[in-house]
Design an enzyme around this catalytic site. Sequence first.
Site, PDB file in Angstrom:
ATOM      1  N   ARG A  52       0.803  -1.228   0.000  1.00  0.00           N
ATOM      2  CA  ARG A  52       0.000   0.000   0.000  1.00  0.00           C
ATOM      3  C   ARG A  52       0.840   1.284   0.000  1.00  0.00           C
ATOM      4  O   ARG A  52       0.326   2.371  -0.210  1.00  0.00           O
ATOM      5  CB  ARG A  52      -0.974  -0.003   1.193  1.00  0.00           C
TER       6      ARG A  52
ATOM      7  N   GLN B 163      13.164 -14.373   6.418  1.00  0.00           N
ATOM      8  CA  GLN B 163      11.980 -15.235   6.419  1.00  0.00           C
ATOM      9  C   GLN B 163      11.647 -15.467   4.940  1.00  0.00           C
ATOM     10  O   GLN B 163      11.199 -14.552   4.252  1.00  0.00           O
ATOM     11  CB  GLN B 163      10.818 -14.533   7.131  1.00  0.00           C
TER      12      GLN B 163
ATOM     13  N   GLY C 160       3.180 -15.931   8.325  1.00  0.00           N
ATOM     14  CA  GLY C 160       2.525 -15.411   9.525  1.00  0.00           C
ATOM     15  C   GLY C 160       3.497 -14.873  10.552  1.00  0.00           C
ATOM     16  O   GLY C 160       4.704 -15.121  10.475  1.00  0.00           O
ATOM     17  N   THR C 161       2.943 -14.129  11.514  1.00  0.00           N
ATOM     18  CA  THR C 161       3.801 -13.423  12.474  1.00  0.00           C
ATOM     19  C   THR C 161       4.585 -14.367  13.395  1.00  0.00           C
ATOM     20  O   THR C 161       5.735 -14.077  13.738  1.00  0.00           O
ATOM     21  CB  THR C 161       2.968 -12.432  13.308  1.00  0.00           C
TER      22      THR C 161
ATOM     23  N   ASP D  73       7.080  -1.590  11.246  1.00  0.00           N
ATOM     24  CA  ASP D  73       6.246  -0.507  10.710  1.00  0.00           C
ATOM     25  C   ASP D  73       5.491   0.239  11.801  1.00  0.00           C
ATOM     26  O   ASP D  73       4.465   0.857  11.553  1.00  0.00           O
ATOM     27  CB  ASP D  73       5.279  -1.045   9.649  1.00  0.00           C
TER      28      ASP D  73
ATOM     29  N   ASN E 249       0.879   1.936   7.064  1.00  0.00           N
ATOM     30  CA  ASN E 249       0.600   1.102   5.891  1.00  0.00           C
ATOM     31  C   ASN E 249       0.639   1.870   4.581  1.00  0.00           C
ATOM     32  O   ASN E 249       0.816   1.277   3.532  1.00  0.00           O
ATOM     33  CB  ASN E 249      -0.761   0.438   6.036  1.00  0.00           C
TER      34      ASN E 249
ATOM     35  N   ARG F  50      24.909  24.180   4.520  1.00  0.00           N
ATOM     36  CA  ARG F  50      25.018  22.817   3.995  1.00  0.00           C
ATOM     37  C   ARG F  50      26.084  22.040   4.762  1.00  0.00           C
ATOM     38  O   ARG F  50      26.804  22.598   5.579  1.00  0.00           O
ATOM     39  CB  ARG F  50      25.333  22.898   2.506  1.00  0.00           C
TER      40      ARG F  50
ATOM     41  N   TYR G 242      28.122  33.251  -1.343  1.00  0.00           N
ATOM     42  CA  TYR G 242      28.414  31.823  -1.301  1.00  0.00           C
ATOM     43  C   TYR G 242      29.819  31.592  -0.769  1.00  0.00           C
ATOM     44  O   TYR G 242      30.793  32.088  -1.345  1.00  0.00           O
ATOM     45  CB  TYR G 242      28.291  31.182  -2.696  1.00  0.00           C
TER      46      TYR G 242
END
Length: 458
Positions: A18, A78, A83-84, A108, A230, A319, A352
């Site tokens: 997503r 993995q 699955g978790t 996440d 997500n 910078r 500069y």
Amino acid sequence: MSQRTCLSVILAAGEGTRMKSALPKVLHQIAGLPMVAHVVKAAEAAGASGVALVIGHGADEMRKTAAKFAPEAETFVQEKRLGTAHAVIAARAAISKGYDDVLVMFGDTPLIDADALTVARLRLAEGAAVVVIGFRPPNPTGYGRLIEKGGKLIAIREEKDCSEEERKIGFCNAGMMAVAGAHALKLLDAVDNKNAKGEYYLTDIVEIAGAQGLDVVATEASFESALGINNRAELAQAEAIWQQRRRHEAMLSGVTLIAPETVYFSHDTEIGADTIIEPNVWFGPGVMVASGAKIHAFSHIEGATIASSCDVGPFARLRPGADLRNKAKVGNFCEVKQAVIEEGAKVNHLTYIGDARVGAGANIGAGTITCNYDGYSKFFTDIGEGAFIGSNSSLVAPVTIGNGGYIASGSVITESVPDDALAFGRARQKTIPGKGKELRERFASAAAAKKKAAGTDH
Ligand code: UD1
Ligand code: CA
């Protein structure tokens, strides 16, 4: 509890479709730091001495990022996302080292705070075998519900498997858990995949542990700290929450933010007390500001060091490698890169300064440019203490201006100037009396003659 050892297993094998991104989800950044690195930091702040990162999608990039932001982390691949619970077991080699506590975290969930993890670890120290971190989202749809009885957690029911009654429960699984190391692998290995999705659910260890007579409890974290990302809208939401927390922290530590909601910090920005930051200032990575400095509006600062009582902006761009010593001034529309501006030196207008040193107390006139690049290489400009650079000068590097050197305005300086010398690098002015008037008259009559010839004289 401080004697208990702790391993953090961070699940980050998912693709994150997503996000609609070529970059693995957990490498998207908040405050300039990948989400997963925020998770590692929280784990370490909660006392984890080992970090196991479970990766899958984008493994190479994940390893590179881990090496940079969490060099102490071990990575485990993995191969298939089953699955978790299956994902946690991918880190079997780390878990079997025999840590007292195992924290299972999601890559996440970048706003997780160390306090929530510490509270969970405390419950392990008190004897719980499994501690689930719960939260109360404004809309619980989609989350696993925490089913409690008599202060114990008896099950986590995924939304799909909930009864009508259970769906009304607002206390949800944030996803993170603390598991006693002594039981962790035994519990995980007992998980099967006999459910609607055919996945090995980490959440099943709650019932498995309960059936073995082990103590299982839930703790509560804030909604924000359990926010899972997500998509990019949630990423922006997390960024906003992170910035808000950081601004608050900065103000409580003695930094004045006149319009806090317009100031953006990086994950590693350091600011001393009594520094004042005006509206609309952006800090990129690697900035250190000492105390008592003033950062005026609309300044853009990254990789810079700003000492006490410096004055920066408005509209300054500092910078990487900009190093401002005490009481230095860098004013409006000035850019400084890889340069030391020594004590009390002034670079105030439209200038500069790159690959240079500006000596203490030197004054750099408006529009001065260090010409540091020939298209292939960079060269250094050294400006001595107390030097005066007249406005609109070009200093063509490599070049040295001695202490107290004085450069006439509009000069192009290509040769070094000794201490206390005056240098002109431009043609001398010539003034011709009356010539201006003569030219004006000549041009006016030429224009009149042209209009007449074209017949447009009206
Ligand atoms: C999970 C919880 C749910 C909880 C929710 C909170 C389970 C079974 N459910 O659901 O109770 O309310 O989190 O957000 O744990 N992952 C892997 N490998 C896998 C599967 C997942 O690394 O094989 C990683 C994912 O990348 C993700 C995390 O584990 O970071 C969670 O997996 P996800 O499938 O998103 O779980 P949810 O369905 O959200
Ligand atoms: Ca999820």
